[in-house]
Design an enzyme around this catalytic site. Structure first.
Site, PDB file in Angstrom:
ATOM      1  N   LYS A 152       0.843  -1.209   0.000  1.00 42.20           N
ATOM      2  CA  LYS A 152       0.000   0.000   0.000  1.00 42.20           C
ATOM      3  C   LYS A 152       0.874   1.252   0.000  1.00 42.20           C
ATOM      4  O   LYS A 152       1.766   1.408   0.826  1.00 42.20           O
ATOM      5  CB  LYS A 152      -0.908   0.044   1.228  1.00 42.20           C
ATOM      6  CG  LYS A 152      -1.783   1.310   1.255  1.00 42.20           C
ATOM      7  CD  LYS A 152      -2.835   1.270   2.342  1.00 42.20           C
ATOM      8  CE  LYS A 152      -2.380   1.857   3.642  1.00 42.20           C
ATOM      9  NZ  LYS A 152      -2.369   3.336   3.684  1.00 42.20           N
ATOM     10  N   ASP A 198      -3.658   4.422  -1.993  1.00 41.59           N
ATOM     11  CA  ASP A 198      -4.685   4.938  -1.078  1.00 41.59           C
ATOM     12  C   ASP A 198      -4.691   6.466  -1.107  1.00 41.59           C
ATOM     13  O   ASP A 198      -4.138   7.110  -0.214  1.00 41.59           O
ATOM     14  CB  ASP A 198      -4.374   4.395   0.331  1.00 41.59           C
ATOM     15  CG  ASP A 198      -5.446   4.768   1.344  1.00 41.59           C
ATOM     16  OD1 ASP A 198      -6.566   5.135   0.925  1.00 41.59           O
ATOM     17  OD2 ASP A 198      -5.154   4.686   2.552  1.00 41.59           O
ATOM     18  N   LYS A 228      -7.610   8.355  -1.523  1.00 40.95           N
ATOM     19  CA  LYS A 228      -8.884   8.867  -0.955  1.00 40.95           C
ATOM     20  C   LYS A 228      -9.454  10.059  -1.740  1.00 40.95           C
ATOM     21  O   LYS A 228      -9.598  11.164  -1.227  1.00 40.95           O
ATOM     22  CB  LYS A 228      -8.691   9.238   0.514  1.00 40.95           C
ATOM     23  CG  LYS A 228      -8.303   8.066   1.404  1.00 40.95           C
ATOM     24  CD  LYS A 228      -8.338   8.452   2.876  1.00 40.95           C
ATOM     25  CE  LYS A 228      -8.113   7.282   3.795  1.00 40.95           C
ATOM     26  NZ  LYS A 228      -6.794   6.657   3.737  1.00 40.95           N
ATOM     27  N   ASP A 248     -13.622  15.041  -4.675  1.00 40.92           N
ATOM     28  CA  ASP A 248     -13.644  16.309  -5.413  1.00 40.92           C
ATOM     29  C   ASP A 248     -14.880  16.268  -6.318  1.00 40.92           C
ATOM     30  O   ASP A 248     -15.690  15.347  -6.214  1.00 40.92           O
ATOM     31  CB  ASP A 248     -12.342  16.450  -6.231  1.00 40.92           C
ATOM     32  CG  ASP A 248     -12.000  17.910  -6.524  1.00 40.92           C
ATOM     33  OD1 ASP A 248     -12.931  18.716  -6.704  1.00 40.92           O
ATOM     34  OD2 ASP A 248     -10.806  18.235  -6.586  1.00 40.92           O
ATOM     35  N   THR A 252     -11.781   6.533  10.646  1.00 44.81           N
ATOM     36  CA  THR A 252     -11.768   6.024  12.027  1.00 44.81           C
ATOM     37  C   THR A 252     -11.194   7.060  13.005  1.00 44.81           C
ATOM     38  O   THR A 252     -11.318   6.901  14.200  1.00 44.81           O
ATOM     39  CB  THR A 252     -10.972   4.710  12.136  1.00 44.81           C
ATOM     40  OG1 THR A 252      -9.723   4.893  11.486  1.00 44.81           O
ATOM     41  CG2 THR A 252     -11.717   3.555  11.498  1.00 44.81           C
ATOM     42  N   ARG A 281       3.285  -1.425  10.394  1.00 44.11           N
ATOM     43  CA  ARG A 281       4.435  -1.525  11.307  1.00 44.11           C
ATOM     44  C   ARG A 281       4.721  -2.904  11.883  1.00 44.11           C
ATOM     45  O   ARG A 281       5.895  -3.247  12.058  1.00 44.11           O
ATOM     46  CB  ARG A 281       4.287  -0.465  12.411  1.00 44.11           C
ATOM     47  CG  ARG A 281       4.501   0.940  11.859  1.00 44.11           C
ATOM     48  CD  ARG A 281       3.966   2.008  12.762  1.00 44.11           C
ATOM     49  NE  ARG A 281       2.497   2.011  12.763  1.00 44.11           N
ATOM     50  CZ  ARG A 281       1.767   2.842  13.480  1.00 44.11           C
ATOM     51  NH1 ARG A 281       2.346   3.731  14.265  1.00 44.11           N
ATOM     52  NH2 ARG A 281       0.447   2.781  13.420  1.00 44.11           N
TER      53      ARG A 281
HETATM   54  O1  C5P Z   1       1.374   0.502  10.787  1.00 46.04           O
HETATM   55  P1  C5P Z   1      -0.100   0.179  10.766  1.00 46.04           P
HETATM   56  O2  C5P Z   1      -0.390  -1.301  10.703  1.00 46.04           O
HETATM   57  O3  C5P Z   1      -0.857   0.868  11.874  1.00 46.04           O
HETATM   58  O4  C5P Z   1      -0.594   0.799   9.386  1.00 46.04           O
HETATM   59  C1  C5P Z   1      -1.926   0.794   9.013  1.00 46.04           C
HETATM   60  C2  C5P Z   1      -2.099   1.499   7.703  1.00 46.04           C
HETATM   61  O5  C5P Z   1      -3.480   1.632   7.448  1.00 46.04           O
HETATM   62  C3  C5P Z   1      -1.501   2.896   7.645  1.00 46.04           C
HETATM   63  O6  C5P Z   1      -1.044   3.112   6.314  1.00 46.04           O
HETATM   64  C4  C5P Z   1      -2.669   3.805   7.948  1.00 46.04           C
HETATM   65  O7  C5P Z   1      -2.563   5.049   7.340  1.00 46.04           O
HETATM   66  C5  C5P Z   1      -3.828   3.008   7.329  1.00 46.04           C
HETATM   67  N1  C5P Z   1      -5.117   3.277   7.938  1.00 46.04           N
HETATM   68  C6  C5P Z   1      -5.371   3.115   9.276  1.00 46.04           C
HETATM   69  N2  C5P Z   1      -6.619   3.354   9.784  1.00 46.04           N
HETATM   70  C7  C5P Z   1      -7.580   3.743   8.972  1.00 46.04           C
HETATM   71  C8  C5P Z   1      -7.354   3.905   7.623  1.00 46.04           C
HETATM   72  C9  C5P Z   1      -6.099   3.657   7.130  1.00 46.04           C
HETATM   73  O8  C5P Z   1      -4.492   2.727  10.022  1.00 46.04           O
HETATM   74  N3  C5P Z   1      -8.768   3.931   9.465  1.00 46.04           N
END
Ligand code: C5P
Length: 248
Positions: free
Chosen positions: A40, A67, A69, A72, A131, A222
């Site tokens: 992603k 991603d 989003k 517009d 979220t 992560r």
């Molecule tokens: O590192 P981690 O597992 O938290 O990454 C989750 C990914 O999903 C990140 O790229 C974050 O921007 C994305 N994301 C999120 N929560 C959301 C929408 C997208 O963590 N509601």
């Protein structure tokens, strides 16, 4: 239920989020090559590097969830989706609050690119309520519905506009699976294998819980990208997804 996604190789259901710079992204791609299928790319990496980073990672054999989003006027979003699909995106996001016409135009733009440039038509996902927004933040935008009702209403609007599915928290996945049926993509971030650092995520689920709740795909950053051995971390999540029960 979910036969379609259950038949996928479990590695196909995990999308590794690259929230890092180009050098690290390419390094991770190299490490995960031959194991992970999806990466992603978010706004930070894309706005810094543009379509070239999509191209580089596609050339390394990955499918790309871009991603960005979109939100517009329909004409602009049509062009954005067309350009993103031309760049090689396999999955795209758009805000459902942009409305039916905007989502239809995004889908049309992506389909057009597939016809004109011979690329695959990307999976088009809708964002319902971010979220990061709680009830109070939603009310400040004059949305008076409870968050869950607003999520449901926007998810249905997106499905009726032709979207392939939604991005949702693992907690919303069950309700959305019931609402949208077995073929909808339900892509969930906020996933943490047992024992891994939670970081800034709050309403989390394990990979197995997210799959059991109805997720079709998991977005995980992560716990993989910051692991001592990203490849081993990825493969252990694959095992967990393979063993998850989906017989609810
Ligand atoms: O590192 P981690 O597992 O938290 O990454 C989750 C990914 O999903 C990140 O790229 C974050 O921007 C994305 N994301 C999120 N929560 C959301 C929408 C997208 O963590 N509601």
């Amino acid at each position: 239920m979910l036969e379609h996604f259950d038949r996928l190789d479990p590695a196909e259901r995990i999308i590794v989020a690259l929230d890092c710079d180009r050098a690290r992204a390419l390094d991770l791609a190299d490490t995960l090559s031959g194991h992970a299928r999806w990466l992603k790319i978010g706004m930070t990496l894309f706005y810094a590097l543009g379509p070239s980073i999509v191209n580089e990672l596609k050339s390394a054999g990955f499918k790309i969830f871009l991603d960005l989003k979109f939100h517009d006027i329909p004409h602009q979003v049509h062009g954005a989706a067309r350009s993103a699909a031309q760049a090689g995106a396999d999955m795209l996001t758009m805000h459902a609050v942009g409305g039916t016409k905007m989502m239809e135009e995004a889908i049309r733009g992506a389909e057009e690119a597939a016809g004109d440039f011979g690329c695959e038509t990307p999976v088009m996902l809708a964002i319902t309520v971010l979220t990061s927004m709680d009830q109070k933040a939603l009310e400040a935008t004059n949305v008076v519905l409870p968050v869950a009702d607003q999520v449901r209403s926007l998810a249905k609007l997106a499905q009726n506009a032709g979207a392939s599915g939604v991005v949702a928290s693992p907690q919303e996945a069950k309700m959305l699976r019931e609402l949208l049926g077995p073929d909808a993509y339900i892509v969930t971030p906020g996933v943490r294998p047992a024992g891994s650092a939670v970081g800034d995520q709050s309403r989390i689920a394990t990979p197995a819980q997210a799959i059991s709740n109805g997720a079709s795909h998991l977005v995980i950053g992560r716990p993989i990208t910051q692991a001592d051995d990203p490849c081993r971390a990825f493969l252990s999540i694959v095992d967990e997804v393979a063993g998850a029960s989906t017989d609810w």
